[in-house]
Design a protein around this motif. Structure first.
Motif, PDB file in Angstrom:
ATOM      1  N   ASP A 161     -40.223  75.244   5.665  1.00  0.00           N
ATOM      2  CA  ASP A 161     -40.275  76.163   6.791  1.00  0.00           C
ATOM      3  C   ASP A 161     -40.828  75.410   7.991  1.00  0.00           C
ATOM      4  OD1 ASP A 161     -43.016  75.936   6.367  1.00  0.00           O
ATOM      5  OD2 ASP A 161     -43.231  77.929   5.493  1.00  0.00           O
ATOM      6  N   ALA A 162     -41.016  76.093   9.100  1.00  0.00           N
ATOM      7  CA  ALA A 162     -41.452  75.420  10.329  1.00  0.00           C
ATOM      8  C   ALA A 162     -42.822  74.762  10.152  1.00  0.00           C
ATOM      9  CB  ALA A 162     -41.481  76.419  11.485  1.00  0.00           C
ATOM     10  N   ASN A 163     -43.733  75.415   9.436  1.00  0.00           N
ATOM     11  CA  ASN A 163     -45.068  74.848   9.235  1.00  0.00           C
ATOM     12  C   ASN A 163     -45.020  73.596   8.371  1.00  0.00           C
ATOM     13  OD1 ASN A 163     -46.364  76.845  10.748  1.00  0.00           O
ATOM     14  ND2 ASN A 163     -46.519  78.222   8.975  1.00  0.00           N
ATOM     15  N   MET A 164     -44.236  73.639   7.311  1.00  0.00           N
ATOM     16  CA  MET A 164     -44.112  72.463   6.454  1.00  0.00           C
ATOM     17  C   MET A 164     -43.462  71.314   7.207  1.00  0.00           C
ATOM     18  SD  MET A 164     -42.116  72.042   2.823  1.00  0.00           S
ATOM     19  CE  MET A 164     -41.999  70.442   2.013  1.00  0.00           C
ATOM     20  N   GLN A 213     -30.663  73.492   6.219  1.00  0.00           N
ATOM     21  CA  GLN A 213     -31.893  74.191   6.559  1.00  0.00           C
ATOM     22  C   GLN A 213     -32.791  73.331   7.439  1.00  0.00           C
ATOM     23  OE1 GLN A 213     -34.060  75.612   3.175  1.00  0.00           O
ATOM     24  NE2 GLN A 213     -35.672  76.563   4.383  1.00  0.00           N
ATOM     25  N   LEU A 214     -32.896  72.053   7.109  1.00  0.00           N
ATOM     26  CA  LEU A 214     -33.703  71.136   7.907  1.00  0.00           C
ATOM     27  C   LEU A 214     -33.194  71.054   9.337  1.00  0.00           C
ATOM     28  CD1 LEU A 214     -35.774  68.857   8.333  1.00  0.00           C
ATOM     29  CD2 LEU A 214     -34.074  67.273   7.380  1.00  0.00           C
ATOM     30  N   LEU A 215     -31.888  70.892   9.508  1.00  0.00           N
ATOM     31  CA  LEU A 215     -31.327  70.760  10.848  1.00  0.00           C
ATOM     32  C   LEU A 215     -31.442  72.064  11.630  1.00  0.00           C
ATOM     33  CD1 LEU A 215     -28.184  68.547  10.150  1.00  0.00           C
ATOM     34  CD2 LEU A 215     -30.414  67.863  11.040  1.00  0.00           C
ATOM     35  N   ASP A 216     -31.317  73.190  10.964  1.00  0.00           N
ATOM     36  CA  ASP A 216     -31.495  74.474  11.649  1.00  0.00           C
ATOM     37  C   ASP A 216     -32.910  74.597  12.203  1.00  0.00           C
ATOM     38  OD1 ASP A 216     -28.904  75.231  11.166  1.00  0.00           O
ATOM     39  OD2 ASP A 216     -29.377  76.497   9.432  1.00  0.00           O
ATOM     40  N   LEU A 217     -33.903  74.195  11.417  1.00  0.00           N
ATOM     41  CA  LEU A 217     -35.288  74.247  11.882  1.00  0.00           C
ATOM     42  C   LEU A 217     -35.525  73.298  13.041  1.00  0.00           C
ATOM     43  CD1 LEU A 217     -37.188  74.394   8.465  1.00  0.00           C
ATOM     44  CD2 LEU A 217     -37.084  76.209  10.184  1.00  0.00           C
ATOM     45  N   LEU A 218     -34.960  72.098  12.964  1.00  0.00           N
ATOM     46  CA  LEU A 218     -35.139  71.133  14.048  1.00  0.00           C
ATOM     47  C   LEU A 218     -34.448  71.606  15.315  1.00  0.00           C
ATOM     48  CD1 LEU A 218     -34.691  67.789  12.073  1.00  0.00           C
ATOM     49  CD2 LEU A 218     -36.791  68.594  13.178  1.00  0.00           C
ATOM     50  N   ARG A 219     -33.235  72.134  15.186  1.00  0.00           N
ATOM     51  CA  ARG A 219     -32.511  72.640  16.353  1.00  0.00           C
ATOM     52  C   ARG A 219     -33.312  73.700  17.095  1.00  0.00           C
ATOM     53  NH1 ARG A 219     -27.104  72.452  17.434  1.00  0.00           N
ATOM     54  NH2 ARG A 219     -25.729  71.303  16.053  1.00  0.00           N
ATOM     55  N   ALA A 220     -34.013  74.526  16.346  1.00  0.00           N
ATOM     56  CA  ALA A 220     -34.737  75.639  16.955  1.00  0.00           C
ATOM     57  C   ALA A 220     -36.037  75.217  17.624  1.00  0.00           C
ATOM     58  CB  ALA A 220     -35.034  76.696  15.889  1.00  0.00           C
ATOM     59  N   SER A 221     -36.464  73.972  17.406  1.00  0.00           N
ATOM     60  CA  SER A 221     -37.792  73.589  17.897  1.00  0.00           C
ATOM     61  C   SER A 221     -37.824  72.341  18.761  1.00  0.00           C
ATOM     62  CB  SER A 221     -38.743  73.393  16.707  1.00  0.00           C
ATOM     63  OG  SER A 221     -38.247  72.411  15.818  1.00  0.00           O
ATOM     64  N   VAL A 222     -36.773  71.524  18.734  1.00  0.00           N
ATOM     65  CA  VAL A 222     -36.806  70.241  19.450  1.00  0.00           C
ATOM     66  C   VAL A 222     -35.542  70.085  20.297  1.00  0.00           C
ATOM     67  CG1 VAL A 222     -37.143  67.752  19.220  1.00  0.00           C
ATOM     68  CG2 VAL A 222     -37.998  69.288  17.442  1.00  0.00           C
ATOM     69  N   PRO A 223     -35.668  69.642  21.553  1.00  0.00           N
ATOM     70  CA  PRO A 223     -34.474  69.488  22.398  1.00  0.00           C
ATOM     71  C   PRO A 223     -33.482  68.453  21.889  1.00  0.00           C
ATOM     72  CG  PRO A 223     -36.458  69.552  23.745  1.00  0.00           C
ATOM     73  CD  PRO A 223     -36.912  69.457  22.316  1.00  0.00           C
TER      74      PRO A 223
END
Length: 422
Positions: free
Chosen positions: A224-227, A261-271
């Motif tokens: 998840d985002a925290n991990m 899942q990893l790329l979805d989390l990164l897309r949502a948080s990093v430009p």
């Protein structure tokens, strides 16, 4: 879409540079009335952003949709093309609403350019009204926005860097591009080393994190985002690293969707997310490359690289008709005593422009690798560093914007200098 208060609706425009988010796992049925819109919907269904969606296209328009769902559950999204008058369309929509399941979204494609009709449709619960003729990305953007919260509209751009063959320096290029985006262009960036067994990003950035990409990939149920934040190693204010363990205690047999899942989390948080993709071929590598917003192929000016780069570029053209084509970077150009294929001939054979050529400099690159530094840290004024900054600018568009702003100020600065001198 934004509509003027009166008069006609102005058709929206889009470009291949626009980031359109992939759709989630939804069901979609389209009911078309003209071959042109049916063809556009076929292009939508074939696009990489629709990989998770299950879609079906048929002819018949709103009347066919009414009949189809009288005794059948409705999908997540219904796309209706209409060539009928507004009264007939409204009557069909009213009939369709009686059998629509809760949560079903309806998108109407019409041929009438009228604001009042749009307002009537929105009042009846239609999610969006598009005007034919339209482009594939117009429809994709609309469908994507149905499932993206307003606060998450600005998604990160994924840049996948891979080598046309082993040993061409693709990892070095990926790492230095990341550094240029983060430091020279002042944008938050994450570099992801996908070579789990042999990755060198940790060495090149002089980092030895205890955790990294392996924990994210092999335990997706915990991610998840925290991990993810705990797994990232900070390289500078704007640059973080998701390193590879570079250990051989287990084999790397990833599933096709292992990185989603990893790329979805990164897309949502990093430009900006730069993927250092290893030179191997499997379902997950292919999916990762073709799913990126930008593909960078690193090659040497020789025959094997030419052949493999052509295969990559042809694949990208066929699989990503609505995206920017794969970019080509020639590395280690000008190696002493080595016969080379000229960049112009390389570009002509592949039918693409060479984004940049990076000169061979064994001393510079060897020093950087052995010291765990980027080229900019060893020799900021080198031609290689200029090439990395140029590549970063082209992939992000930020460099061009900066130059544009500076040029606007030049006349004012010159005028102030003349006044001071007088």
């Amino acid at each position: 879409m934004t509509f003027p208060e009166s008069g006609e609706i102005q058709p929206g425009t889009t470009s291949n540079e626009e980031i359109v988010a992939p759709l989630p796992r939804i069901t979609l049925q389209a009911f078309c009335e003209t071959p042109a819109v049916a063809a556009a919907m076929q292009g939508v269904v074939a696009d990489r952003r629709m990989d998770k969606a299950h879609a079906r296209i048929q002819m018949g328009g709103p009347a066919a949709a009414v009949e189809a769902f009288r005794a059948a559950p409705t999908p997540n999204v219904i796309v209706l093309e209409t060539v009928s008058d507004p009264a007939t369309l409204v009557a069909n929509l009213d009939a369709l609403s009686e059998s629509c399941d809760a949560g079903t979204k309806v998108v109407v494609i019409g041929h009438v350019n009228d604001v009042q009709l749009y307002r009537d449709l929105i009042r009846r619960g239609v999610s969006e009204y598009l005007i034919a003729p339209l482009q594939t990305l117009d429809v994709l953007r609309t469908l994507s926005e149905l499932y993206i919260a307003p606060e998450a509209r600005h998604l990160g751009r994924v840049i996948a860097v891979t080598g046309a063959k082993g040993g061409v320096g693709a990892s070095t290029v990926a790492h230095n591009i990341s550094w240029a985006i983060a430091r020279s262009l002042d944008a938050s960036t994450v570099i992801v080393d996908l070579d789990i067994a042999f990755g060198t990003a940790g060495l090149n950035f002089n980092q030895d994190p205890p955790q990294g990409i392996a924990e994210a990939v092999f335990a997706p149920e915990r991610l998840d985002a925290n991990m993810l934040d705990r797994l990232l190693s900070r390289c500078s204010d704007n640059l973080a690293l998701l390193a590879a363990p570079a250990m051989l205690d287990r084999t790397i047999d990833l599933g096709e969707e292992a990185l989603e899942q990893l790329l979805d989390l990164l897309r949502a948080s990093v430009p900006y997310i730069v993927l250092d993709v290893p030179h191997q071929w499997g379902a997950w590598v292919k999916r990762t490359l073709l799913g990126a917003d930008e593909i960078v192929i690193v090659a040497e000016p020789e025959l094997a690289s030419l052949r493999n780069a052509k295969n990559f570029i042809d694949l990208a053209r066929a699989a990503r008709p609505n995206d920017t084509g794969a970019r080509l970077v020639l590395n280690q150009v000008g190696m002493p005593k080595r016969p080379e294929i000229a960049a112009a001939e390389f570009a002509k054979t592949l039918g693409v422009e060479v984004l940049s050529t990076i000169p061979f400099d064994a001393q510079l690159f060897g020093t950087a690798a052995n010291n765990g530094q980027m080229i900019a840290e060893v020799q900021a004024g080198s031609k290689a560093n200029e090439a990395f900054t140029q590549i970063a600018s082209a992939l992000t568009g930020r460099g061009e914007a900066r130059r544009g702003r500076r040029s606007l100020l030049e006349p004012l600065v010159s005028k102030l200098k003349r006044r001071k001198a007088s």
